[in-house]
Design an enzyme around this catalytic site. Structure first.
Site, PDB file in Angstrom:
ATOM      1  N   GLY A  46      58.240 117.685  67.311  1.00 22.19           N
ATOM      2  CA  GLY A  46      56.919 117.182  67.981  1.00 22.19           C
ATOM      3  C   GLY A  46      57.410 115.942  68.408  1.00 22.19           C
ATOM      4  CD  GLN A  51      57.900 110.058  69.057  1.00 22.47           C
ATOM      5  OE1 GLN A  51      57.405 111.235  69.018  1.00 22.47           O
ATOM      6  NE2 GLN A  51      58.843 110.053  68.122  1.00 22.47           N
ATOM      7  CB  CYS A  94      59.315 110.002  62.818  1.00 28.18           C
ATOM      8  SG  CYS A  94      58.729 109.406  64.360  1.00 28.18           S
ATOM      9  CG  LEU A  95      62.567 113.487  67.048  1.00 24.47           C
ATOM     10  CD1 LEU A  95      62.295 114.163  68.234  1.00 24.47           C
ATOM     11  CD2 LEU A  95      63.876 113.785  66.328  1.00 24.47           C
ATOM     12  CG  HIS A 136      54.110 112.676  62.850  1.00 28.85           C
ATOM     13  ND1 HIS A 136      54.743 112.214  61.716  1.00 28.85           N
ATOM     14  CD2 HIS A 136      54.777 112.157  63.857  1.00 28.85           C
ATOM     15  CE1 HIS A 136      55.682 111.825  62.135  1.00 28.85           C
ATOM     16  NE2 HIS A 136      55.751 111.435  63.428  1.00 28.85           N
ATOM     17  CD  GLU A 137      54.608 114.273  67.106  1.00 24.85           C
ATOM     18  OE1 GLU A 137      54.700 113.288  68.238  1.00 24.85           O
ATOM     19  OE2 GLU A 137      55.193 114.719  66.205  1.00 24.85           O
ATOM     20  CG  HIS A 140      54.066 108.938  67.442  1.00 23.13           C
ATOM     21  ND1 HIS A 140      55.090 107.952  67.056  1.00 23.13           N
ATOM     22  CD2 HIS A 140      54.680 109.825  66.910  1.00 23.13           C
ATOM     23  CE1 HIS A 140      56.059 108.284  66.254  1.00 23.13           C
ATOM     24  NE2 HIS A 140      56.044 109.251  66.141  1.00 23.13           N
TER      25      HIS A 140
HETATM   26 NI    NI Z   1      57.135 110.885  65.041  1.00 20.00          NI
END
Ligand code: NI
Length: 174
Positions: A46, A51, A94-95, A136-137, A140
């Site tokens: 995701g 991000q 998480c990236l 989660h997204e 963000h």
């Molecule tokens: Ni993330």
């Protein structure tokens, strides 16, 4: 389709609230394609606009397994309209927080309203990993990271290490 640079903690942009998109046009589709490519390359399941430095309410997701057919999802202006009372726990990463994982408890199911890649209004009921990923997204887009669900002590420790890692990375000059 160029890949975009993924922003990692600490960076104040990750704490900002993303803005609603007005329309889905070719320019936005190009961005979504870039985001998907960036996510696959990372690799991740995701990625939110913020991000890659775009403060717009936009996420890409693909929770299909390694051996399954790819199943990309593009969610513009996603809005979680209901969540189940029962919860589930998934180990999340998480990236934007490379190298860190933690078990996070969230509602096991959710209903999400969004606009798709073609600009059509959609609604979807999600469970399992997909439900966790959507939540989660969407977090963000509201400036929330999964570490915010941990104790302050644990969160501060992770951020401290990320600050140190970033400083060390910046020292490498080529
Ligand atoms: Ni993330």
């Amino acid at each position: 389709m160029p890949q975009r640079k993924i922003i990692t903690e600490p960076d104040t942009i990750l704490r900002k609230k993303s803005l609603t998109l007005e329309k889905v046009d070719n320019e936005l589709r190009e961005l979504m394609d870039d985001m998907l490519e960036t996510m696959y390359a990372a690799p991740g399941i995701g990625l939110a606009g913020v991000q890659v430095g775009i403060l717009k309410r936009l996420i890409v997701i693909d929770v299909s397994g390694d051996k399954e057919k790819k199943n990309p999802l593009f969610l513009v202006n996603p809005e979680i309209i209901s969540k189940s009372n029962n919860t589930s726990i998934h180990e999340e990463g998480c990236l934007s927080l490379p190298g860190y994982f933690a078990e996070i408890e969230r509602p096991a199911e959710c209903q999400v309203k969004y606009i798709d890649y073609n600009g059509k209004k959609k609604e979807m009921r999600a469970n399992g990993l997909l439900a966790t990923c959507i939540q989660h997204e969407v977090d963000h887009l509201n400036g929330i990271l999964f570490i915010d669900y941990l104790s302050k002590l644990k969160r501060d420790m992770i951020i401290k290490k990320l600050v140190k890692n970033k400083k060390e990375l910046n020292k490498i000059v080529l």
